[in-house]
Design an enzyme around this catalytic site. Sequence first.
Site, PDB file in Angstrom:
ATOM      1  N   GLY A  71      -1.026  -1.508  -7.269  1.00 32.70           N
ATOM      2  CA  GLY A  71      -2.351  -2.084  -7.516  1.00 32.70           C
ATOM      3  C   GLY A  71      -3.274  -1.861  -6.331  1.00 32.70           C
ATOM      4  N   GLY A  72      -2.718  -2.001  -5.134  1.00 29.71           N
ATOM      5  CA  GLY A  72      -3.519  -1.747  -3.921  1.00 29.71           C
ATOM      6  C   GLY A  72      -3.941  -0.295  -3.842  1.00 29.71           C
ATOM      7  N   TRP A  96      -4.313   1.737  -6.246  1.00 29.77           N
ATOM      8  CA  TRP A  96      -5.298   2.014  -7.303  1.00 29.77           C
ATOM      9  C   TRP A  96      -6.727   1.775  -6.783  1.00 29.77           C
ATOM     10  CZ3 TRP A  96      -8.969  -1.013  -9.874  1.00 29.77           C
ATOM     11  CH2 TRP A  96      -9.492  -0.471 -11.051  1.00 29.77           C
ATOM     12  N   HIS A  97      -6.861   0.791  -5.880  1.00 30.93           N
ATOM     13  CA  HIS A  97      -8.193   0.465  -5.368  1.00 30.93           C
ATOM     14  C   HIS A  97      -8.732   1.526  -4.409  1.00 30.93           C
ATOM     15  CE1 HIS A  97      -7.339  -3.504  -7.048  1.00 30.93           C
ATOM     16  NE2 HIS A  97      -8.642  -3.709  -7.008  1.00 30.93           N
ATOM     17  N   GLY A  98      -7.870   2.266  -3.768  1.00 33.01           N
ATOM     18  CA  GLY A  98      -8.345   3.288  -2.838  1.00 33.01           C
ATOM     19  C   GLY A  98      -7.186   4.029  -2.202  1.00 33.01           C
TER      20      GLY A  98
END
Lengths: 452, 323
Positions: free
Chosen positions: A307-308, A310-312
């Site tokens: 998930g982290g 996915w953010h960048g």
Amino acid sequence: MLFHSPTFLIFFTLFLTGLALVRGSGRVLYVTVASYIFYAWWYPPYVVVLAGLTVFAHVLAHRRLESTPLFVAAMLAGLLPLAVFKYTGFILANLGAIGYPVAAPPKWALPLGISFISFTAIAYIADCRSGRVTAEKGLLTTALFFSFFPHLIAGPVVRAHEIMHQMTSVRFDRAAFRLGLLLFAIGAVKKVGVADQIAPLVESIYHATGPITWAQAVLAFYGFAVQIYCDFSGYTDMALALAIVIGVTLPPNFDRPYLATSLREFWRRWHMTLSRWLRDYLYVPLGGSRHGSTRMVAVILITMLLGGLWHGAAWTFVAWGLYHGLLLVIEHLAVRLAGRPIVVPRPVAVVLTFHLVAVGWVLFRAPSFGRAMEILSGLGAPVDFGALSGYAFVLTLMAAVFGLHRFDTIATIKTVAERLPAAVVVPLSVMLALICAALVADNPSAFIYFDF
Amino acid sequence: MSLNLRKLAATALVSAITLAATAVLGEVMLRIKNSDQRNYMIEMWRYSNELKRVAEDPALGHVHVPGAKARLQGVDFVINDLGMRGPPVGEKAADETRILMLGSSITLGWGVPEEETMRARVAAALPSWTVLNGGIGNYNTARSVRQFETAWRRSSKPDMVVLQYFLRDAEYIPPSEDNALMRHSQLAVTLWYIAARFFQGRSDVSGLEDHYHRAYQPDSRGYREMVAALDRLNAMAQEDGFRVVLAMIPDIHQLQNYPFTFVHRRMRDLAVARGWDFVDFMDVLGTYQGPELWAIPGDPHPNAVAHGMMGTLLAKRLSGDSR
């Protein structure tokens, strides 16, 4: 075209005028074409990516992919454009850093909304396979589901069972115009009137070098927490508002996240559609909490790490994801060990949860781990309230956001729009939009004079 | 009154109250935001409100208020008894030599502390001379010469007038209209400016180039008024016996491949034709790009560095003249 840009306002006015004129099934085609124009406005060649993922998902949704290896292969193929565009540079840079002779990272731009489009495609294929939704017969309706411009760039992450059926009834919903206008104006105030006002100060502190004062650390710490919430939730409000006027109800994405009393609750209130996606398509398929504590800990950490990422594409995002994963693991284990819910006075839980989240935001925003540590350690520097005196505007905005946070829900805004007459809602919304324009008016680079 | 009419009136009243209440909120937000004095447009608006008043002579538009003080864009401004920025000026002594600089906001030293303005630099380099700052924001040459003609010619009795000429000085300035809302509301003035910019069109350097080519057409009203003002100043110089220097200030948007040399040549020709000395500040600013000499980002007035270079060059040329 950003929703709050003059170009988009012209586009949307023309679009609505046309939508009011088009009749029947022609509306689906009309909105789809408009959505593709919206997407192509930024960089036309990347329309191929959007169209390609749409056809890919449409075909595989009908196949239902009974075989698990085939299904996994399809999932990986669906993620390929995202992996290539978003993570190639990151992977090459890291290989280069550890001594592998690799090519220079490519300098291509990330296709707009690729993260959201990819996740929508995967969810659609998986839901059709599990029987949760029936594959849409018409490619045009599927194309609109994927390209519907209100959610195309920054979400929410939509799922077929929520909005596919609404795609065939798109229209200019005059009855919803008042709510749409108010919600759009409030979203614009959050995005332009708050987030964009705080951003330059936060940016200057995070990207400065050298030691940091207590006041700077406080402004960066709380400032970014407010900025990211108002930026993202404001943009989402605008997206929801636009969709409402087109007769489509998108799922909400935020529910007063800074009132959460635990990290688990925070993730049920923050970027809700992504949280659900991660839960349904990663956490649960990997085993969730069904196979004991050790497996659950591993699954939580993997889910939050991805998930982290996915953010960048940066290690700071990975660390942010892991940080949240660890906090969630601690919460889960604490409850399991106690054997009952841990009772903490609500105000204490809210304040504690907010600060834990805000520590994570420092990792999320900082350009390096070193700067993140400098900002966090700056919070322990000698307190100097006098140094905050030059930041009255930013502090006022932050206080207003925290003070009004409990009212910041779609339901509240809907109630206000329904109860207040149009004679209030319309001028209020127009005036709020004008105030936003005044707040972002930059210095003009020309000689100006006034004589009264 | 019919029911429908009453309903319409009530709706209009509710709308007006909502607009007014929201506007007050916006005004408060803008005032808090602009309290850091970094909004150049609002600072110019405050300059007009706090340091200027309507002139009795309609041709001047506005003049400084003697004795007024304000801190604008982070810089202190004090207006002396003559209506000029700078230290107090008494009666002229018999052995005193005075230089009066005429010009606009650039001469005034907008965005520059008093001790770093061109006036202060020249005064420091020529300590035996009294140097006066006759710069007023939103003045063109016609207004500067008119103000000199009607007030400062007698009150300051200069031995030398340095007419600091900027490219905009050939633009016609229409009489301004007093508007209470614009005068008192930062929200109103900001929205007015956004609308003006929206309808104004191009504001880049090529847009400026077109603009100045039009402004320097011999038949344009501003240009004709500027040339007439030069002639009047020349007549006064011959009558009173003071010298005139025309100092040309470049537009510092783009100093490399500078597109406005045609204006500099034109003004040099006009000065030489009247027997005046001509100083071109491009000689010292021309090695820069431009924006690094701006007062603050977004405000293209010359900063203290530019004032320093212009003041040094001017003092050198004036001291040469004095010999």
